[in-house]
Scaffold this motif. Structure first.
Motif, PDB file in Angstrom:
ATOM      1  N   LYS A   1     -13.560  -1.663  -2.367  1.00 42.47           N
ATOM      2  CA  LYS A   1     -12.739  -0.478  -2.637  1.00 42.47           C
ATOM      3  C   LYS A   1     -11.390  -0.573  -1.925  1.00 42.47           C
ATOM      4  O   LYS A   1     -10.338  -0.295  -2.513  1.00 42.47           O
ATOM      5  CB  LYS A   1     -13.487   0.774  -2.178  1.00 42.47           C
ATOM      6  CG  LYS A   1     -12.723   2.062  -2.428  1.00 42.47           C
ATOM      7  CD  LYS A   1     -13.547   3.275  -1.989  1.00 42.47           C
ATOM      8  CE  LYS A   1     -12.769   4.577  -2.228  1.00 42.47           C
ATOM      9  NZ  LYS A   1     -13.572   5.755  -1.779  1.00 42.47           N
ATOM     10  N   THR A   2     -11.413  -1.003  -0.653  1.00 37.87           N
ATOM     11  CA  THR A   2     -10.166  -1.118   0.100  1.00 37.87           C
ATOM     12  C   THR A   2      -9.266  -2.196  -0.478  1.00 37.87           C
ATOM     13  O   THR A   2      -8.058  -1.988  -0.653  1.00 37.87           O
ATOM     14  CB  THR A   2     -10.459  -1.426   1.577  1.00 37.87           C
ATOM     15  OG1 THR A   2     -11.221  -0.355   2.144  1.00 37.87           O
ATOM     16  CG2 THR A   2      -9.174  -1.601   2.367  1.00 37.87           C
ATOM     17  N   ALA A   3      -9.834  -3.348  -0.784  1.00 36.50           N
ATOM     18  CA  ALA A   3      -9.028  -4.440  -1.339  1.00 36.50           C
ATOM     19  C   ALA A   3      -8.404  -4.028  -2.660  1.00 36.50           C
ATOM     20  O   ALA A   3      -7.218  -4.281  -2.909  1.00 36.50           O
ATOM     21  CB  ALA A   3      -9.886  -5.687  -1.512  1.00 36.50           C
ATOM     22  N   CYS A   4      -9.173  -3.386  -3.517  1.00 34.38           N
ATOM     23  CA  CYS A   4      -8.663  -2.992  -4.834  1.00 34.38           C
ATOM     24  C   CYS A   4      -7.577  -1.931  -4.726  1.00 34.38           C
ATOM     25  O   CYS A   4      -6.596  -1.946  -5.477  1.00 34.38           O
ATOM     26  CB  CYS A   4      -9.803  -2.484  -5.705  1.00 34.38           C
ATOM     27  SG  CYS A   4     -10.999  -3.760  -6.200  1.00 34.38           S
ATOM     28  N   SER A   5      -7.733  -0.997  -3.792  1.00 34.13           N
ATOM     29  CA  SER A   5      -6.763   0.098  -3.674  1.00 34.13           C
ATOM     30  C   SER A   5      -5.474  -0.345  -3.010  1.00 34.13           C
ATOM     31  O   SER A   5      -4.394   0.163  -3.332  1.00 34.13           O
ATOM     32  CB  SER A   5      -7.378   1.269  -2.906  1.00 34.13           C
ATOM     33  OG  SER A   5      -7.675   0.901  -1.565  1.00 34.13           O
ATOM     34  N   ARG A   6      -5.551  -1.318  -2.105  1.00 32.29           N
ATOM     35  CA  ARG A   6      -4.367  -1.718  -1.339  1.00 32.29           C
ATOM     36  C   ARG A   6      -3.734  -3.021  -1.818  1.00 32.29           C
ATOM     37  O   ARG A   6      -2.534  -3.231  -1.644  1.00 32.29           O
ATOM     38  CB  ARG A   6      -4.724  -1.832   0.146  1.00 32.29           C
ATOM     39  CG  ARG A   6      -5.115  -0.504   0.773  1.00 32.29           C
ATOM     40  CD  ARG A   6      -5.433  -0.634   2.250  1.00 32.29           C
ATOM     41  NE  ARG A   6      -4.292  -1.123   3.029  1.00 32.29           N
ATOM     42  CZ  ARG A   6      -4.324  -1.258   4.357  1.00 32.29           C
ATOM     43  NH1 ARG A   6      -5.423  -0.922   5.043  1.00 32.29           N
ATOM     44  NH2 ARG A   6      -3.266  -1.717   4.996  1.00 32.29           N
ATOM     45  N   TRP A   7      -4.534  -3.894  -2.411  1.00 30.35           N
ATOM     46  CA  TRP A   7      -4.015  -5.199  -2.821  1.00 30.35           C
ATOM     47  C   TRP A   7      -4.499  -5.554  -4.232  1.00 30.35           C
ATOM     48  O   TRP A   7      -4.959  -6.657  -4.499  1.00 30.35           O
ATOM     49  CB  TRP A   7      -4.449  -6.269  -1.826  1.00 30.35           C
ATOM     50  CG  TRP A   7      -3.897  -6.047  -0.447  1.00 30.35           C
ATOM     51  CD1 TRP A   7      -2.616  -6.280  -0.024  1.00 30.35           C
ATOM     52  CD2 TRP A   7      -4.598  -5.534   0.697  1.00 30.35           C
ATOM     53  NE1 TRP A   7      -2.472  -5.947   1.295  1.00 30.35           N
ATOM     54  CE2 TRP A   7      -3.666  -5.488   1.768  1.00 30.35           C
ATOM     55  CE3 TRP A   7      -5.919  -5.121   0.921  1.00 30.35           C
ATOM     56  CZ2 TRP A   7      -4.028  -5.032   3.049  1.00 30.35           C
ATOM     57  CZ3 TRP A   7      -6.268  -4.675   2.188  1.00 30.35           C
ATOM     58  CH2 TRP A   7      -5.327  -4.626   3.236  1.00 30.35           C
ATOM     59  N   GLY A   8      -4.365  -4.612  -5.134  1.00 35.07           N
ATOM     60  CA  GLY A   8      -4.924  -4.756  -6.476  1.00 35.07           C
ATOM     61  C   GLY A   8      -4.297  -5.839  -7.326  1.00 35.07           C
ATOM     62  O   GLY A   8      -4.849  -6.196  -8.376  1.00 35.07           O
ATOM     63  N   SER A   9      -3.160  -6.402  -6.907  1.00 35.45           N
ATOM     64  CA  SER A   9      -2.531  -7.471  -7.691  1.00 35.45           C
ATOM     65  C   SER A   9      -3.154  -8.835  -7.422  1.00 35.45           C
ATOM     66  O   SER A   9      -2.829  -9.814  -8.102  1.00 35.45           O
ATOM     67  CB  SER A   9      -1.035  -7.540  -7.381  1.00 35.45           C
ATOM     68  OG  SER A   9      -0.808  -7.844  -6.014  1.00 35.45           O
ATOM     69  N   LEU A  10      -4.057  -8.913  -6.451  1.00 37.03           N
ATOM     70  CA  LEU A  10      -4.711 -10.177  -6.111  1.00 37.03           C
ATOM     71  C   LEU A  10      -5.977 -10.371  -6.948  1.00 37.03           C
ATOM     72  O   LEU A  10      -6.459  -9.445  -7.593  1.00 37.03           O
ATOM     73  CB  LEU A  10      -5.074 -10.190  -4.623  1.00 37.03           C
ATOM     74  CG  LEU A  10      -3.942  -9.848  -3.644  1.00 37.03           C
ATOM     75  CD1 LEU A  10      -4.444  -9.926  -2.210  1.00 37.03           C
ATOM     76  CD2 LEU A  10      -2.743 -10.767  -3.842  1.00 37.03           C
TER      77      LEU A  10
END
Length: 277
Positions: A246-255
């Protein structure tokens, strides 16, 4: 069967990472970070497409889902047809039970005791001299040659951060001198090569010849942003918890981001998990 090397930066490990990061920033080997919009790569090699659907299959190969464009598999496996394939090699430590293959290239302390990564029961490899780095690289590059022959396009050399578990016997300079041998050989074979974790050395990625990054649990640890100044969106994120995803998708969703089960078992086996943003 290889398993993911999830390293949480807490306590002494966090302090060591901060020291290494500061030293790296001041070293002559450091290179300016490339713009976050994208990272340059060595000519003639192609990194995985940024932001592409990814699956981590180092625990066993299976048919990728339709959304998957990039797959990482162990070097003993065949690549997945029609995808960008990354070949996993345990480059800095010996696989359990394979210590006898390394002879005097195992790292030993002053008492002659082999230094072990206790989390994974793996002996560390001795990278303290140019001669030993060359000899270790010769063996690992044999696996890289096999990867190239099978049709892989990239290499994932694991345990770049083994120096942090070496009881002070190895340094980040040893690790970087060694990975430059691997990157030069990979590029000769037309293969892109990843920086695995070890975000504190990202600023030296050009000098070390690294083309993209693979970061485990950077959402959970909230440090994916430590990779992007050097690698841009050429970062593959692997999470093992729903909160990390959830954190990765919300903060670094372009990766490229995926959640896998901790044992990365093949689809159809008990415990299998694969989720994306």
């Amino acid at each position: 069967m290889p398993l993911p090397r999830v390293r949480f930066r807490t306590g002494a490990a966090a302090a060591l990472a901060a020291v290494v990061l500061a030293a790296t920033a001041c070293s002559a080997d450091a290179t300016p970070a490339t713009p976050a919009a994208g990272a340059t790569t060595t000519a003639a090699v192609t990194p995985p497409p940024a932001g592409a659907g990814f699956d981590y299959q180092i625990g066993g190969a299976y048919t990728p889902a339709s959304d998957v464009k990039v797959v990482s598999r162990d070097h003993t496996a065949q690549p997945a047809a029609g995808r960008y394939n990354i070949c996993y090699v345990n480059a800095f430590q010996a696989q359990p039970g394979a210590e006898g293959e390394w002879g005097d290239l195992l790292l030993r302390d002053a008492n002659g005791t082999v230094v072990i990564d206790e989390d994974w029961d793996e002996a560390l490899l001795d990278l303290r001299t140019a001669d030993k780095r060359q000899r270790v690289a010769a063996k690992v590059n044999g696996w890289v040659d096999d990867c190239a022959a099978k049709g892989y396009q990239g290499i994932e050399p694991d345990n770049y951060d083994s120096f942090t578990r070496s009881r002070g016997l190895l340094s980040d300079a040893d690790a970087q001198a060694y990975i430059r041998l691997l990157s030069a050989h990979a590029h000769q074979k037309g293969l892109a090569i990843a920086q695995k974790n070890t975000s504190e050395l990202s600023g030296n990625r050009q000098a070390n010849g690294l083309d993209f990054a693979i970061a485990e649990e950077c959402g959970q640890q909230k440090n994916c942003g430590e990779f992007t100044p050097a690698f841009g969106d050429h970062v593959i994120v692997i999470e093992y918890t729903d909160s990390g995803l959830k954190t990765a998708c919300s903060r670094w969703g372009s990766l490229s981001i995926v959640r896998r089960d901790h044992d990365v078992v093949p689809k159809g086996e008990a415990g299998y998990v694969r989720k994306t943003c």
